[in-house]
Design a protein around this motif. Structure first.
Motif, PDB file in Angstrom:
ATOM      1  N   VAL A   1       0.835  -1.187   0.000  1.00 60.57           N
ATOM      2  CA  VAL A   1       0.000   0.000   0.000  1.00 60.57           C
ATOM      3  C   VAL A   1       0.879   1.250   0.000  1.00 60.57           C
ATOM      4  N   MET A   2       0.503   2.224  -0.799  1.00 59.80           N
ATOM      5  CA  MET A   2       1.154   3.519  -0.840  1.00 59.80           C
ATOM      6  C   MET A   2       0.077   4.589  -0.849  1.00 59.80           C
ATOM      7  N   GLY A   3       0.436   5.773  -0.372  1.00 56.00           N
ATOM      8  CA  GLY A   3      -0.544   6.839  -0.372  1.00 56.00           C
ATOM      9  C   GLY A   3       0.005   8.118   0.207  1.00 56.00           C
ATOM     10  N   TRP A   4      -0.928   8.975   0.661  1.00 58.41           N
ATOM     11  CA  TRP A   4      -0.597  10.333   1.031  1.00 58.41           C
ATOM     12  C   TRP A   4      -1.263  10.756   2.318  1.00 58.41           C
ATOM     13  N   TYR A   5      -0.489  11.376   3.198  1.00 53.59           N
ATOM     14  CA  TYR A   5      -0.975  12.128   4.338  1.00 53.59           C
ATOM     15  C   TYR A   5      -0.745  13.612   4.071  1.00 53.59           C
ATOM     16  N   ARG A   6      -1.374  14.459   4.890  1.00 52.50           N
ATOM     17  CA  ARG A   6      -1.063  15.874   4.854  1.00 52.50           C
ATOM     18  C   ARG A   6      -1.106  16.446   6.260  1.00 52.50           C
ATOM     19  N   GLN A   7      -0.383  17.540   6.463  1.00 51.04           N
ATOM     20  CA  GLN A   7      -0.360  18.206   7.753  1.00 51.04           C
ATOM     21  C   GLN A   7      -0.310  19.711   7.545  1.00 51.04           C
ATOM     22  N   ALA A   8      -1.337  20.391   8.034  1.00 56.32           N
ATOM     23  CA  ALA A   8      -1.403  21.834   7.992  1.00 56.32           C
ATOM     24  C   ALA A   8      -0.823  22.406   9.280  1.00 56.32           C
ATOM     25  N   PRO A   9      -0.390  23.666   9.259  1.00 59.51           N
ATOM     26  CA  PRO A   9       0.166  24.276  10.469  1.00 59.51           C
ATOM     27  C   PRO A   9      -0.801  24.204  11.642  1.00 59.51           C
ATOM     28  N   GLY A  10      -0.316  23.729  12.788  1.00 58.49           N
ATOM     29  CA  GLY A  10      -1.126  23.646  13.983  1.00 58.49           C
ATOM     30  C   GLY A  10      -2.120  22.502  14.023  1.00 58.49           C
ATOM     31  N   LYS A  11      -2.105  21.623  13.029  1.00 54.57           N
ATOM     32  CA  LYS A  11      -3.042  20.509  12.976  1.00 54.57           C
ATOM     33  C   LYS A  11      -2.305  19.181  12.941  1.00 54.57           C
ATOM     34  N   GLN A  12      -3.032  18.117  13.259  1.00 57.89           N
ATOM     35  CA  GLN A  12      -2.468  16.781  13.209  1.00 57.89           C
ATOM     36  C   GLN A  12      -2.355  16.291  11.770  1.00 57.89           C
TER      37      GLN A  12
ATOM     38  N   THR B   1       5.719   3.890  -8.112  1.00 58.76           N
ATOM     39  CA  THR B   1       5.382   5.295  -7.976  1.00 58.76           C
ATOM     40  C   THR B   1       3.886   5.458  -7.742  1.00 58.76           C
ATOM     41  N   VAL B   2       3.538   6.344  -6.827  1.00 59.43           N
ATOM     42  CA  VAL B   2       2.151   6.681  -6.562  1.00 59.43           C
ATOM     43  C   VAL B   2       1.938   8.155  -6.879  1.00 59.43           C
ATOM     44  N   TYR B   3       0.749   8.483  -7.381  1.00 56.75           N
ATOM     45  CA  TYR B   3       0.410   9.839  -7.780  1.00 56.75           C
ATOM     46  C   TYR B   3      -0.837  10.294  -7.041  1.00 56.75           C
ATOM     47  N   LEU B   4      -0.939  11.593  -6.861  1.00 53.30           N
ATOM     48  CA  LEU B   4      -2.157  12.179  -6.320  1.00 53.30           C
ATOM     49  C   LEU B   4      -2.504  13.404  -7.159  1.00 53.30           C
ATOM     50  N   GLN B   5      -3.590  13.303  -7.921  1.00 53.02           N
ATOM     51  CA  GLN B   5      -4.090  14.418  -8.705  1.00 53.02           C
ATOM     52  C   GLN B   5      -5.005  15.257  -7.829  1.00 53.02           C
ATOM     53  N   LEU B   6      -4.645  16.511  -7.633  1.00 51.36           N
ATOM     54  CA  LEU B   6      -5.395  17.439  -6.798  1.00 51.36           C
ATOM     55  C   LEU B   6      -6.115  18.436  -7.688  1.00 51.36           C
ATOM     56  N   ASN B   7      -7.439  18.442  -7.637  1.00 50.86           N
ATOM     57  CA  ASN B   7      -8.252  19.373  -8.410  1.00 50.86           C
ATOM     58  C   ASN B   7      -9.130  20.197  -7.481  1.00 50.86           C
ATOM     59  N   SER B   8      -9.641  21.303  -8.003  1.00 53.03           N
ATOM     60  CA  SER B   8     -10.557  22.164  -7.254  1.00 53.03           C
ATOM     61  C   SER B   8     -10.012  22.509  -5.878  1.00 53.03           C
ATOM     62  N   LEU B   9      -8.771  22.913  -5.839  1.00 49.89           N
ATOM     63  CA  LEU B   9      -8.109  23.176  -4.567  1.00 49.89           C
ATOM     64  C   LEU B   9      -8.664  24.428  -3.894  1.00 49.89           C
TER      65      LEU B   9
ATOM     66  N   ILE C   1      -3.686   3.500  -1.785  1.00 44.22           N
ATOM     67  CA  ILE C   1      -3.994   2.556  -2.852  1.00 44.22           C
ATOM     68  C   ILE C   1      -3.115   1.331  -2.689  1.00 44.22           C
ATOM     69  N   THR C   2      -3.693   0.144  -2.863  1.00 49.84           N
ATOM     70  CA  THR C   2      -2.945  -1.100  -2.766  1.00 49.84           C
ATOM     71  C   THR C   2      -2.376  -1.484  -4.120  1.00 49.84           C
ATOM     72  N   VAL C   3      -1.502  -2.477  -4.114  1.00 50.15           N
ATOM     73  CA  VAL C   3      -0.909  -2.947  -5.364  1.00 50.15           C
ATOM     74  C   VAL C   3      -1.985  -3.481  -6.295  1.00 50.15           C
ATOM     75  N   GLY C   4      -3.092  -3.972  -5.744  1.00 50.96           N
ATOM     76  CA  GLY C   4      -4.196  -4.464  -6.544  1.00 50.96           C
ATOM     77  C   GLY C   4      -5.145  -3.396  -7.038  1.00 50.96           C
ATOM     78  N   GLY C   5      -4.950  -2.150  -6.614  1.00 51.77           N
ATOM     79  CA  GLY C   5      -5.750  -1.050  -7.106  1.00 51.77           C
ATOM     80  C   GLY C   5      -6.899  -0.620  -6.219  1.00 51.77           C
TER      81      GLY C   5
ATOM     82  N   ILE D   1      -6.151   9.203  -6.638  1.00 57.86           N
ATOM     83  CA  ILE D   1      -4.889   8.523  -6.392  1.00 57.86           C
ATOM     84  C   ILE D   1      -4.715   7.419  -7.425  1.00 57.86           C
ATOM     85  N   SER D   2      -3.483   7.222  -7.877  1.00 57.74           N
ATOM     86  CA  SER D   2      -3.168   6.168  -8.824  1.00 57.74           C
ATOM     87  C   SER D   2      -1.776   5.632  -8.530  1.00 57.74           C
ATOM     88  N   ARG D   3      -1.458   4.492  -9.137  1.00 62.26           N
ATOM     89  CA  ARG D   3      -0.202   3.819  -8.822  1.00 62.26           C
ATOM     90  C   ARG D   3       0.338   3.118 -10.061  1.00 62.26           C
ATOM     91  N   ASP D   4       1.630   3.253 -10.268  1.00 59.31           N
ATOM     92  CA  ASP D   4       2.335   2.549 -11.322  1.00 59.31           C
ATOM     93  C   ASP D   4       3.249   1.547 -10.636  1.00 59.31           C
TER      94      ASP D   4
END
Length: 120
Positions: free
Chosen positions: A33-44, A77-85, A51-55, A69-72
Motif C-alpha cells: 500500500v502507498m498513499g498520502w498524508y497531509r499536515q497543515a500548520p497547527g493541525k495533526q 510510484t504513486v500519484y495524487l491528482q489534486l483538483n478544485s483546490l 492505494i494497494t498494489v491491486g488497485g 490517487i493512482s499507482r504505477d
C-alpha cells in the motif's frame, strides 16, 4: 530498506490543480500500500488517500471527489491528482508506504514531504 521521494507541490490559486508524485526505491517489493498524508500548520497529520498494489483505493471524506490517487507498480510510484483546490488544502503532503492493506496503522515508510499552498 525503502526510501520515498515526493515531488509536484507548489503554489496555486483557488480552484487550481496540482499532481503530486512519490517514487519508491529500495525494497519496493514489500510495499503493498502507498498513499498520502497531509499536515497543515497547527493541525495533526491526516490520511488523504491510499492505494494497494491491486488497485483498491481509500479517500478521506474531505476529498469530496476532488482528488484521484493512482499507482504505477512497475515504477513503484504513486500519484495524487489534486483538483478544485481551496485554501483549506494548504499543507505539507507526505508520501507513505507499507506492507499491509491500509496506511491507517503505523505506516513504516515516509517521505520528506512536499508543500502545497493554495492562495485566494
Amino acid at each position: 530498506q525503502v526510501q520515498l521521494m515526493e515531488s509536484g507541490g507548489g503554489l496555486v490559486q483557488v480552484g487550481g490543480s496540482l499532481k503530486l508524485s512519490c517514487a519508491a526505491s529500495g525494497s519496493t517489493s514489500t510495499l503493498n500500500v502507498m498513499g498520502w498524508y497531509r499536515q497543515a500548520p497547527g493541525k495533526q497529520r491526516e490520511l488523504v488517500a491510499d492505494i494497494t498494489v491491486g488497485g483498491s483505493t481509500h479517500y478521506a471524506a474531505f476529498v469530496k471527489g476532488r482528488f484521484t490517487i493512482s499507482r504505477d507498480n512497475d515504477k513503484s510510484t504513486v500519484y495524487l491528482q489534486l483538483n478544485s483546490l481551496n485554501p483549506e488544502d494548504t499543507a505539507v503532503y507526505y508520501c507513505a508506504a507499507g506492507p499491509l492493506t491500509s496506511l491507517q496503522t503505523h505506516p513504516p515508510y515516509w517521505g520528506q514531504g512536499t508543500q502545497v499552498t493554495v492562495s485566494s
